[in-house]
Design a protein around this motif. Structure first.
Motif, PDB file in Angstrom:
ATOM      1  N   TYR A   5       0.647  -2.331   1.424  1.00 40.90           N
ATOM      2  CA  TYR A   5      -0.039  -1.047   1.538  1.00 40.90           C
ATOM      3  C   TYR A   5      -0.974  -1.072   2.749  1.00 40.90           C
ATOM      4  CZ  TYR A   5      -2.840   2.986   0.136  1.00 40.90           C
ATOM      5  OH  TYR A   5      -3.483   4.182   0.102  1.00 40.90           O
ATOM      6  N   TYR A  24       8.550  -0.747   2.614  1.00 41.58           N
ATOM      7  CA  TYR A  24       8.634   0.650   2.201  1.00 41.58           C
ATOM      8  C   TYR A  24       8.357   0.818   0.708  1.00 41.58           C
ATOM      9  CZ  TYR A  24      10.443   5.223   1.059  1.00 41.58           C
ATOM     10  OH  TYR A  24      10.555   6.496   0.582  1.00 41.58           O
ATOM     11  N   PHE A  27       4.745  -0.046  -0.447  1.00 43.98           N
ATOM     12  CA  PHE A  27       3.825   1.028  -0.080  1.00 43.98           C
ATOM     13  C   PHE A  27       3.980   2.209  -1.030  1.00 43.98           C
ATOM     14  CE2 PHE A  27       2.736   4.891   2.316  1.00 43.98           C
ATOM     15  CZ  PHE A  27       1.413   4.610   2.619  1.00 43.98           C
ATOM     16  N   THR A  28       5.213   2.550  -1.361  1.00 40.84           N
ATOM     17  CA  THR A  28       5.464   3.653  -2.287  1.00 40.84           C
ATOM     18  C   THR A  28       4.916   3.332  -3.674  1.00 40.84           C
ATOM     19  OG1 THR A  28       7.436   4.254  -1.026  1.00 40.84           O
ATOM     20  CG2 THR A  28       7.268   5.120  -3.261  1.00 40.84           C
ATOM     21  N   ASN A  31       1.201   3.673  -3.649  1.00 39.74           N
ATOM     22  CA  ASN A  31       0.830   5.092  -3.681  1.00 39.74           C
ATOM     23  C   ASN A  31       0.897   5.642  -5.097  1.00 39.74           C
ATOM     24  OD1 ASN A  31       0.013   5.909  -1.155  1.00 39.74           O
ATOM     25  ND2 ASN A  31       2.086   6.316  -0.449  1.00 39.74           N
ATOM     26  N   THR A  72      -2.579   9.997   3.283  1.00 37.99           N
ATOM     27  CA  THR A  72      -1.452   9.059   3.345  1.00 37.99           C
ATOM     28  C   THR A  72      -0.152   9.727   3.791  1.00 37.99           C
ATOM     29  OG1 THR A  72      -0.995   9.378   0.994  1.00 37.99           O
ATOM     30  CG2 THR A  72      -2.416   7.513   1.608  1.00 37.99           C
ATOM     31  N   GLN A  76       3.014   7.570   5.259  1.00 43.21           N
ATOM     32  CA  GLN A  76       4.246   7.661   4.473  1.00 43.21           C
ATOM     33  C   GLN A  76       5.409   8.105   5.339  1.00 43.21           C
ATOM     34  OE1 GLN A  76       4.658   6.899   1.005  1.00 43.21           O
ATOM     35  NE2 GLN A  76       6.779   6.973   1.637  1.00 43.21           N
ATOM     36  N   SER A  80       8.598   5.702   6.409  1.00 45.47           N
ATOM     37  CA  SER A  80       9.925   6.242   6.089  1.00 45.47           C
ATOM     38  C   SER A  80      10.820   6.258   7.329  1.00 45.47           C
ATOM     39  CB  SER A  80       9.806   7.654   5.519  1.00 45.47           C
ATOM     40  OG  SER A  80       9.072   7.644   4.319  1.00 45.47           O
TER      41      SER A  80
END
Length: 158
Positions: A5, A24, A27-28, A31, A72, A76, A80
């Motif tokens: 993150y 990825y 981080f998702t 979130n 964010t 994001q 992506s």
């Protein structure tokens, strides 16, 4: 999880390069781990307070949620696009999110294994550039060592 993150936030608006699946998805996940408590706190506080105050508290929690989403949004999008780069696709594929069922196509791209070699968007983020050549070299070395062992066994037998 929060290491990834933080890494994505440090690359705040870096749309170039490649991002691994782990970067990825961690981080998702982070979130989601931050957004869900914000939403749950808003629901709980609105249920506990009276009707007059609940509307203010509930809308206040949505303000925190909205501010977090805005803060964010660029990271994001950047991670992506870098994830799409890892699969060899342009960042313009993100426009599929605006088309019905386009998010499912993007999800398919995001779960795919990235290119195991350098591509037009940069070096392999796993650091295994040209891994197949290394595997071939190891296989040849293994065959070579087996041949030497077999020759030495034959010479001992004689």
């Amino acid at each position: 999880m929060f290491f990834w993150y933080r890494e994505v936030l440090f690359k705040y608006a870096d749309f170039s390069g490649r991002a691994r699946r782990r970067e990825y998805w961690m981080f998702t996940l982070a979130n989601v781990a931050i957004v869900l408590p914000l939403l749950v706190a808003g629901v709980i506080l609105s249920a506990l307070l009276t009707e007059v105050h609940a509307a203010y508290v509930f809308s206040g929690m949505y303000v925190f949620y909205g501010l977090y989403i805005l803060a964010t949004l660029i990271p994001q999008l950047a991670v992506s696009v870098r994830r799409l780069h890892d699969t060899g696709k342009s960042g313009w594929w993100m426009l599929l999110a605006m088309v019905p069922l386009g998010s499912w196509v993007l999800l398919f791209f995001f779960v795919q294994e990235g290119d195991d070699r350098d591509n037009a968007y940069g070096a392999d983020p796993k650091g295994f550039a040209d891994l197949s050549a290394r595997v071939d070299d190891l296989a040849q070395a293994s065959v070579y060592s087996e041949n030497i062992y077999a020759q030495s066994a034959r010479s001992r037998a004689i």
